[in-house]
Motif scaffolding. Sequence first.
Motif, PDB file in Angstrom:
ATOM      1  N   ASN A 221       0.825  -1.210   0.000  1.00  0.00           N
ATOM      2  CA  ASN A 221       0.000   0.000   0.000  1.00  0.00           C
ATOM      3  C   ASN A 221       0.853   1.251   0.000  1.00  0.00           C
ATOM      4  O   ASN A 221       0.525   2.243  -0.653  1.00  0.00           O
ATOM      5  CB  ASN A 221      -0.918   0.021   1.237  1.00  0.00           C
ATOM      6  N   SER A 222       1.962   1.187   0.743  1.00  0.00           N
ATOM      7  CA  SER A 222       2.826   2.353   0.838  1.00  0.00           C
ATOM      8  C   SER A 222       3.374   2.733  -0.545  1.00  0.00           C
ATOM      9  O   SER A 222       3.328   3.895  -0.956  1.00  0.00           O
ATOM     10  CB  SER A 222       3.964   2.045   1.809  1.00  0.00           C
ATOM     11  N   VAL A 223       3.872   1.692  -1.261  1.00  0.00           N
ATOM     12  CA  VAL A 223       4.432   1.956  -2.595  1.00  0.00           C
ATOM     13  C   VAL A 223       3.317   2.346  -3.567  1.00  0.00           C
ATOM     14  O   VAL A 223       3.423   3.333  -4.302  1.00  0.00           O
ATOM     15  CB  VAL A 223       5.196   0.709  -3.123  1.00  0.00           C
ATOM     16  N   GLY A 224       2.222   1.563  -3.540  1.00  0.00           N
ATOM     17  CA  GLY A 224       1.117   1.777  -4.479  1.00  0.00           C
ATOM     18  C   GLY A 224       0.473   3.145  -4.317  1.00  0.00           C
ATOM     19  O   GLY A 224       0.190   3.834  -5.303  1.00  0.00           O
ATOM     20  N   THR A 225       0.249   3.557  -3.068  1.00  0.00           N
ATOM     21  CA  THR A 225      -0.418   4.839  -2.823  1.00  0.00           C
ATOM     22  C   THR A 225       0.470   5.995  -3.295  1.00  0.00           C
ATOM     23  O   THR A 225      -0.012   6.930  -3.944  1.00  0.00           O
ATOM     24  CB  THR A 225      -0.742   4.995  -1.314  1.00  0.00           C
ATOM     25  N   GLU A 226       1.762   5.901  -2.994  1.00  0.00           N
ATOM     26  CA  GLU A 226       2.660   6.990  -3.419  1.00  0.00           C
ATOM     27  C   GLU A 226       2.766   7.050  -4.931  1.00  0.00           C
ATOM     28  O   GLU A 226       2.970   8.122  -5.508  1.00  0.00           O
ATOM     29  CB  GLU A 226       4.034   6.802  -2.785  1.00  0.00           C
ATOM     30  N   LYS A 227       2.600   5.871  -5.545  1.00  0.00           N
ATOM     31  CA  LYS A 227       2.640   5.852  -7.007  1.00  0.00           C
ATOM     32  C   LYS A 227       1.356   6.470  -7.561  1.00  0.00           C
ATOM     33  O   LYS A 227       1.389   7.256  -8.513  1.00  0.00           O
ATOM     34  CB  LYS A 227       2.776   4.397  -7.477  1.00  0.00           C
ATOM     35  N   GLU A 228       0.235   6.125  -6.953  1.00  0.00           N
ATOM     36  CA  GLU A 228      -1.055   6.610  -7.449  1.00  0.00           C
ATOM     37  C   GLU A 228      -1.209   8.124  -7.266  1.00  0.00           C
ATOM     38  O   GLU A 228      -1.645   8.818  -8.161  1.00  0.00           O
ATOM     39  CB  GLU A 228      -2.194   5.883  -6.735  1.00  0.00           C
ATOM     40  N   ASN A 229      -0.796   8.611  -6.069  1.00  0.00           N
ATOM     41  CA  ASN A 229      -0.964  10.058  -5.865  1.00  0.00           C
ATOM     42  C   ASN A 229       0.262  10.867  -6.343  1.00  0.00           C
ATOM     43  O   ASN A 229       0.360  12.054  -6.090  1.00  0.00           O
ATOM     44  CB  ASN A 229      -1.324  10.374  -4.401  1.00  0.00           C
ATOM     45  N   ARG A 230       1.132  10.164  -7.027  1.00  0.00           N
ATOM     46  CA  ARG A 230       2.271  10.785  -7.729  1.00  0.00           C
ATOM     47  C   ARG A 230       3.318  11.414  -6.810  1.00  0.00           C
ATOM     48  O   ARG A 230       4.146  12.191  -7.259  1.00  0.00           O
ATOM     49  CB  ARG A 230       1.786  11.830  -8.744  1.00  0.00           C
ATOM     50  N   THR A 231       3.258  11.085  -5.520  1.00  0.00           N
ATOM     51  CA  THR A 231       4.303  11.578  -4.614  1.00  0.00           C
ATOM     52  C   THR A 231       5.642  10.982  -5.043  1.00  0.00           C
ATOM     53  O   THR A 231       6.701  11.569  -4.826  1.00  0.00           O
ATOM     54  CB  THR A 231       4.018  11.126  -3.162  1.00  0.00           C
ATOM     55  N   ILE A 232       5.545   9.779  -5.623  1.00  0.00           N
ATOM     56  CA  ILE A 232       6.770   9.065  -5.999  1.00  0.00           C
ATOM     57  C   ILE A 232       7.587   9.858  -7.025  1.00  0.00           C
ATOM     58  O   ILE A 232       8.815   9.811  -7.045  1.00  0.00           O
ATOM     59  CB  ILE A 232       6.422   7.646  -6.497  1.00  0.00           C
ATOM     60  N   GLU A 233       6.866  10.633  -7.854  1.00  0.00           N
ATOM     61  CA  GLU A 233       7.569  11.428  -8.874  1.00  0.00           C
ATOM     62  C   GLU A 233       8.456  12.486  -8.208  1.00  0.00           C
ATOM     63  O   GLU A 233       9.555  12.783  -8.672  1.00  0.00           O
ATOM     64  CB  GLU A 233       6.557  12.087  -9.810  1.00  0.00           C
ATOM     65  N   VAL A 234       7.933  13.030  -7.094  1.00  0.00           N
ATOM     66  CA  VAL A 234       8.719  14.036  -6.358  1.00  0.00           C
ATOM     67  C   VAL A 234       9.878  13.344  -5.623  1.00  0.00           C
ATOM     68  O   VAL A 234      11.011  13.830  -5.625  1.00  0.00           O
ATOM     69  CB  VAL A 234       7.810  14.785  -5.351  1.00  0.00           C
ATOM     70  N   LEU A 235       9.557  12.203  -5.023  1.00  0.00           N
ATOM     71  CA  LEU A 235      10.581  11.467  -4.262  1.00  0.00           C
ATOM     72  C   LEU A 235      11.751  11.046  -5.145  1.00  0.00           C
ATOM     73  O   LEU A 235      12.909  11.087  -4.728  1.00  0.00           O
ATOM     74  CB  LEU A 235       9.960  10.223  -3.613  1.00  0.00           C
ATOM     75  N   MET A 236      11.418  10.650  -6.374  1.00  0.00           N
ATOM     76  CA  MET A 236      12.452  10.183  -7.306  1.00  0.00           C
ATOM     77  C   MET A 236      13.485  11.266  -7.635  1.00  0.00           C
ATOM     78  O   MET A 236      14.593  10.978  -8.067  1.00  0.00           O
ATOM     79  CB  MET A 236      11.818   9.714  -8.622  1.00  0.00           C
ATOM     80  N   LEU A 237      13.110  12.536  -7.407  1.00  0.00           N
ATOM     81  CA  LEU A 237      14.028  13.639  -7.692  1.00  0.00           C
ATOM     82  C   LEU A 237      15.192  13.669  -6.704  1.00  0.00           C
ATOM     83  O   LEU A 237      16.292  14.101  -7.012  1.00  0.00           O
ATOM     84  CB  LEU A 237      13.286  14.979  -7.633  1.00  0.00           C
ATOM     85  N   SER A 238      14.899  13.223  -5.464  1.00  0.00           N
ATOM     86  CA  SER A 238      15.953  13.327  -4.453  1.00  0.00           C
ATOM     87  C   SER A 238      16.450  11.984  -3.931  1.00  0.00           C
ATOM     88  O   SER A 238      17.412  11.927  -3.168  1.00  0.00           O
ATOM     89  CB  SER A 238      15.450  14.174  -3.274  1.00  0.00           C
ATOM     90  N   LEU A 239      15.776  10.886  -4.308  1.00  0.00           N
ATOM     91  CA  LEU A 239      16.141   9.556  -3.790  1.00  0.00           C
ATOM     92  C   LEU A 239      16.360   8.599  -4.938  1.00  0.00           C
ATOM     93  O   LEU A 239      15.696   8.717  -5.967  1.00  0.00           O
ATOM     94  CB  LEU A 239      14.960   8.972  -3.007  1.00  0.00           C
ATOM     95  N   SER A 240      17.245   7.632  -4.714  1.00  0.00           N
ATOM     96  CA  SER A 240      17.344   6.584  -5.727  1.00  0.00           C
ATOM     97  C   SER A 240      16.265   5.549  -5.405  1.00  0.00           C
ATOM     98  O   SER A 240      15.879   5.388  -4.237  1.00  0.00           O
ATOM     99  CB  SER A 240      18.720   5.928  -5.690  1.00  0.00           C
ATOM    100  N   PRO A 241      15.756   4.806  -6.410  1.00  0.00           N
ATOM    101  CA  PRO A 241      14.710   3.805  -6.145  1.00  0.00           C
ATOM    102  C   PRO A 241      15.126   2.795  -5.082  1.00  0.00           C
ATOM    103  O   PRO A 241      14.320   2.373  -4.265  1.00  0.00           O
ATOM    104  CB  PRO A 241      14.522   3.136  -7.503  1.00  0.00           C
ATOM    105  N   ARG A 242      16.416   2.415  -5.074  1.00  0.00           N
ATOM    106  CA  ARG A 242      16.867   1.421  -4.086  1.00  0.00           C
ATOM    107  C   ARG A 242      16.846   1.988  -2.665  1.00  0.00           C
ATOM    108  O   ARG A 242      16.554   1.281  -1.716  1.00  0.00           O
ATOM    109  CB  ARG A 242      18.268   0.938  -4.433  1.00  0.00           C
ATOM    110  N   GLN A 243      17.184   3.265  -2.553  1.00  0.00           N
ATOM    111  CA  GLN A 243      17.116   3.899  -1.224  1.00  0.00           C
ATOM    112  C   GLN A 243      15.671   3.901  -0.723  1.00  0.00           C
ATOM    113  O   GLN A 243      15.400   3.665   0.447  1.00  0.00           O
ATOM    114  CB  GLN A 243      17.634   5.336  -1.292  1.00  0.00           C
ATOM    115  N   LEU A 244      14.777   4.166  -1.664  1.00  0.00           N
ATOM    116  CA  LEU A 244      13.350   4.197  -1.313  1.00  0.00           C
ATOM    117  C   LEU A 244      12.895   2.814  -0.831  1.00  0.00           C
ATOM    118  O   LEU A 244      12.256   2.686   0.218  1.00  0.00           O
ATOM    119  CB  LEU A 244      12.536   4.625  -2.545  1.00  0.00           C
TER     120      LEU A 244
END
Lengths: 428, 405
Positions: A221-244
């Motif tokens: 849910n944590s990954v899916g929700t951030e993907k759906e509400n597009r927070t992940i797009e912002v997170l990807m700017l400052s974090l690598s996917p593996r760090q996430l």
Amino acid sequence: MPKTLLVMRQEIYKTLRSPEYVILAFIIPVLVTVLLAVVTMARQRSGGGVVGTTASAAPQPALAVEGYVDQSGLIRLIPDSIPTGHLLSFDDEKTAQQALVSGQISAYYLIPRDYVASGMVYYVYPDTRSYLDDGQQWVMAWTLTVNLLGGDAELADRVWNPAWNVTTTSIAAPNGAGRADEDCSRPGAACRSNDLIRFTPSIMVVIFFIAFMASSSRLFNSVGTEKENRTIEVLMLSLSPRQLLAGKTLGLGIVSILQTIVWLAAIYISFNLGGSALRLPENFVFPADILIWSLVFFLGGYGLYASLMAGAGALVPKMKEAGVANYIATFPLFLGYAFGLTATLAKAADSAFLVFLSFFPLTSPIVMVMRVTASTVPLWQLLLSTLLLFATTYFTLRAVANMFQAQNLLSGQPFSLWRYLGALIGRR
Amino acid sequence: MITTSHVAAYEYRRNVFKKSFILMLLSVPFFIAFSIGLGFFLESCLDNLLPVGYVDHAGVLDETRLSPEVRSRWAAEYSEQITFIPFPTEAEARAVLQANRIQACFILPANYMATRRVEVVYVKEPGENAWRQFWDLLQLHLLAERPPEIAYRAAGGTDFVVRSVDGKRQAPTGGPTFGLMMPLFIAAAFLFMLLISSGYTLSAVADEKETRTMEVLITTISPLQLIGGKIMGIVAISLTLLFSWTMVVVCGVLIGRQAGVAWFSDLSLDWRTIIAVVAIAIPAYVLAAALMTAIGVMVTTTQEGQSVSTIFFILHFLPLYVSWSFLSNPHNPLAILLSVLPFTALMTVGMRNLFTIVPAWQVAASVVVQVTCAVGAIWLASRAFRLGMLRYGQRLDFRRLLQSG
């Protein structure tokens, strides 16, 4: 590394603040334990509770007056053990029905002409009583048996109870000395006289299934929700996917382990200290090694299923499609749950199939916990199963880490099994 | 009418021709097959077909004393009969036991007739069938002097069949028959259909709002056509599922009957109870569908709607949690109340029919309540649809819904 810790801290903080987690992880187990402690203390104060036995025989309910219509002509006498006037004879069913309606009798039996051949007797009582209410059928069954044997009550009793005292001896002991197999000193099927002890392995299976589902769903849910509400797009700017992934897995892993520790502690305390409230024998002990091995398998199982679910979450464009992804990722867990639960009922905890499932990494987190609780598992089996589980977890985590790439996380492609499996084995 | 059928056909195609729908369609047969497989696994684990030994110091189990008629009837009783092997001494029996050629050894001591003591020795606990068949064998030997038919009946015992006073319903005490379970199955199937279609109903409107297609749609069709078409499509989806699953169950029952599964031997149905359950189920279905539509319009996202609808689902399953009270007294006040109330009536009446005959007045009262509530829910849904179809980012609460207009 600090970024991973930041993600981890955020996940821990967010989960600990959610009411669902607090209720599931703390309030329910604490309430159950406190309730048991109160009942135990109350029993101790009242001086009652001979553990595992009943202090006195329960009062026998009084017999109701019933009737019978004997079309077979078999019944010639009413056994002495049935009080006079409690089984009344009627010439035909109409008269018996009138007696039933008037309240003279509470039920009647209709014994057909072919009773000896068919063995069937109709039991008639008002519709206000449940069809599943057995009533006092034994009265008629006993009367019929005595009459079948020409009034020989002693032979009838011998046929009803061919053995008063059955002693069982297992010669499976290594020294061949033989031992009584009833063992209620630890959980498992070897204890026949106490259902709670016998079915504790099933309880562990249910608890672990819920724990795995809850903890791995959190990551999904944590990954899916951030993907759906597009927070992940912002997170990807400052974090690598593996760090996430690492931050989320560690953070949610810590809260899930905390939840499991609280549950296991509640079980341990309830069984060891609340023995009288649960009517456990005095010599019963919930072994601590069950808890240790359970935690080990929880760690491995969480790592495996959480990473599988995180991988599915990374590929799901909308949480509405989560059902299918959830179903696919947790299907092996469900199989382990179904067989683990059935094994206790089937007394097959150590059958070859269950032993195989306890080694198979996708089912071992549940099935091995069941086996460890049900009986003493050889150390080499525990070590080998742990090794296989952690090795699989390691390779799955690596595969899922490869799935955590911007092209998957930011993709709007629909979820499919082939895409999921392809991504897991590293095919783009 | 054509526009409505277009909407219905679109709604049907949109949901049915999806992998998730096919997965759901296949899930029920899969779980039925899985449960049967698990049942066989359980059965195979509990039974063991290895021979059983016995040492008879009491002289009770003399095979020559059993008449051929009793022996053949006893053999016919079991689909898989265990062979019983006599041993002169315990030591010999133990040696064979150690070699795994028998699963257990029953020992009757010399004073068995006085003490009724029996010792059982084994390496691994013997199967349930070994215990059952040994006690039967012992009983038949104790009755060896009696005429065969009497001996067989005394050992076999009596099968009680509970019968209603009017003689129209029968229930064996060993457990309800397939026919008796039918009203409960129908109630569960309706409830399942209701839960599935509720999800579709909820998302049908909420999706259009979420994606803002609603604005385009209402420029070409009336709200009534839109909602009517969507409900028709959803009912068709539910019926597709129900029909497919019913066919699977019918096939399973027929195969089971052919294979000699005892539970499927009596397929007689009590149509009064089936009609009663269906009469409650139809308005209950309409009630739930209308309420889900209303919720779908009132909430801002599908997820929000799902959390609200959970409350209705809990209410539908409430009777399961209090079913213990129906077991002992199916006519208690709680049972009667839940049989009449909306949401709980379907499951309660379905379950109570297992234990008793639900009085006609209670069924009639329940139908009246369900129909009244369904009409009220349809009115509420149409009102909600008019007020909320173009409302975005703002929930339409019940107070405002009832106040306005």
